[in-house]
Design a protein around this motif. Structure first.
Motif, mmCIF file in Angstrom:
data_model
loop_
_atom_site.group_PDB
_atom_site.id
_atom_site.type_symbol
_atom_site.label_atom_id
_atom_site.label_comp_id
_atom_site.label_asym_id
_atom_site.label_seq_id
_atom_site.Cartn_x
_atom_site.Cartn_y
_atom_site.Cartn_z
ATOM 1 N N GLU A 154 42.474 44.208 49.236
ATOM 2 C CA GLU A 154 43.383 43.020 48.791
ATOM 3 C C GLU A 154 43.589 43.293 47.288
ATOM 4 O OE1 GLU A 154 41.526 39.508 49.633
ATOM 5 O OE2 GLU A 154 41.975 39.677 51.824
ATOM 6 N N ASP A 155 42.939 44.318 46.677
ATOM 7 C CA ASP A 155 43.159 44.415 45.171
ATOM 8 C C ASP A 155 42.884 43.185 44.375
ATOM 9 O OD1 ASP A 155 43.880 46.233 43.106
ATOM 10 O OD2 ASP A 155 46.026 46.195 43.475
ATOM 11 N N ARG A 156 41.843 42.383 44.830
ATOM 12 C CA ARG A 156 41.645 41.155 44.477
ATOM 13 C C ARG A 156 41.480 40.798 42.904
ATOM 14 N NH1 ARG A 156 36.344 39.014 47.395
ATOM 15 N NH2 ARG A 156 37.929 39.345 49.237
ATOM 16 N N HIS A 157 40.814 42.002 42.269
ATOM 17 C CA HIS A 157 40.522 41.630 40.858
ATOM 18 C C HIS A 157 41.612 42.654 39.663
ATOM 19 C CE1 HIS A 157 36.799 39.615 41.296
ATOM 20 N NE2 HIS A 157 36.628 40.616 42.609
ATOM 21 N N ARG A 158 42.669 42.704 40.474
ATOM 22 C CA ARG A 158 43.951 43.410 40.034
ATOM 23 C C ARG A 158 44.216 42.913 38.560
ATOM 24 N NH1 ARG A 158 47.608 47.578 41.233
ATOM 25 N NH2 ARG A 158 48.860 47.908 39.674
ATOM 26 N N SER A 159 44.183 41.488 38.106
ATOM 27 C CA SER A 159 44.486 40.903 36.941
ATOM 28 C C SER A 159 43.295 41.297 35.841
ATOM 29 C CB SER A 159 44.487 39.162 36.848
ATOM 30 O OG SER A 159 43.412 38.913 37.441
ATOM 31 N N ALA A 160 41.965 41.247 36.407
ATOM 32 C CA ALA A 160 40.945 41.770 35.634
ATOM 33 C C ALA A 160 41.262 43.295 34.977
ATOM 34 C CB ALA A 160 39.646 41.490 36.261
ATOM 35 N N ILE A 161 41.612 44.049 36.059
ATOM 36 C CA ILE A 161 41.724 45.452 35.796
ATOM 37 C C ILE A 161 43.097 45.601 34.825
ATOM 38 C CG2 ILE A 161 41.792 47.793 36.779
ATOM 39 C CD1 ILE A 161 39.332 46.027 37.481
#
Length: 222
Positions: A163-170
């Motif tokens: 889900e690319d869950r932590h995209r914003s953190a990356i």
């Protein structure tokens, strides 16, 4: 030169023999053209190993799809651990900096971030070291299995990758790196100063990277 450095430089690296150039940033088709993180480069809390309160901080920017990052993690990181992290001489931070046009450059950091946020630092470092062994044959099944091995919920970690869950953190970490002059991986920064890596005709990438990083740490510890 201490025994750890002599032993490292006197043996052939298991991964990354020969010259391995680092991975330079460029246009990444998987990255949005505009990111809200660009306006606020402050990154999330990074995974840390060593002494969190040490006077010397080592920050390493990595991309899980970068072959040079694999060589650094599997060869250089263990030697640095023995020499500097186990004695508690430095604070060592991981930061994500996707530069390869691969979905794994984003999905694996999301998986690793999920491990970190649910299970903490120790599980994160175990997960990332193990997953790098499978570079070139990454799969969601591998992500799930390794997450289970380190004590995390494998199915949930797999879902975080899918889900690319932590995209914003990356994205925030990448923006932070760009704001601090980072353009490729692996990049090692010791107390704010980047370590110079170069192509060597006489050393493997891992040997060169270990020597340059150790020299920078030793200078900072003086």
């Amino acid at each position: 030169m201490n025994q750890t450095r002599r032993a490292f430089l006197g043996t052939s690296a298991a991964v990354g023999s020969g010259a391995i150039a680092g991975c330079l940033g460029g246009d990444d088709p998987s990255e949005p053209s505009e990111s809200p993180a660009e306006d606020d480069p402050e990154p999330p809390e990074p995974p840390v190993i060593g002494d969190p309160e040490a006077d010397v901080t080592v920050v390493v920017y990595e991309d899980f799809a970068c072959p040079a990052c694999q060589a650094f993690k599997l060869n250089v990181f263990p030697a640095l651990g023995e020499q500097y992290l186990e004695p508690g001489s430095v604070r060592y931070e991981h930061r994500d900096f996707p530069v390869i046009g691969s979905s794994w450059s984003w999905e694996l950091p999301s998986a690793a971030r999920e491990v970190f946020e649910t299970e903490g630092d120790n599980a994160f470092w175990a997960f990332t070291s193990r997953v790098y062994e499978h570079q070139g044959s990454y799969s969601y099944e591998i992500v799930e299995d390794i997450a289970d091995e380190v004590g995390a919920d494998g199915a949930d970690v797999r879902e975080a990758a899918e889900e690319d869950r932590h995209r914003s953190a990356i994205e925030a970490q990448r923006s932070y790196g760009r704001a601090n002059g980072i353009s490729g991986t692996p990049t090692v920064v010791v107390d704010g100063d980047p370590v110079e890596f170069y192509d060597s005709e006489t050393q493997t990438f891992s040997e060169m990277a270990f020597e340059e990083t150790a020299d920078a740490i030793d200078a900072a510890l003086e």
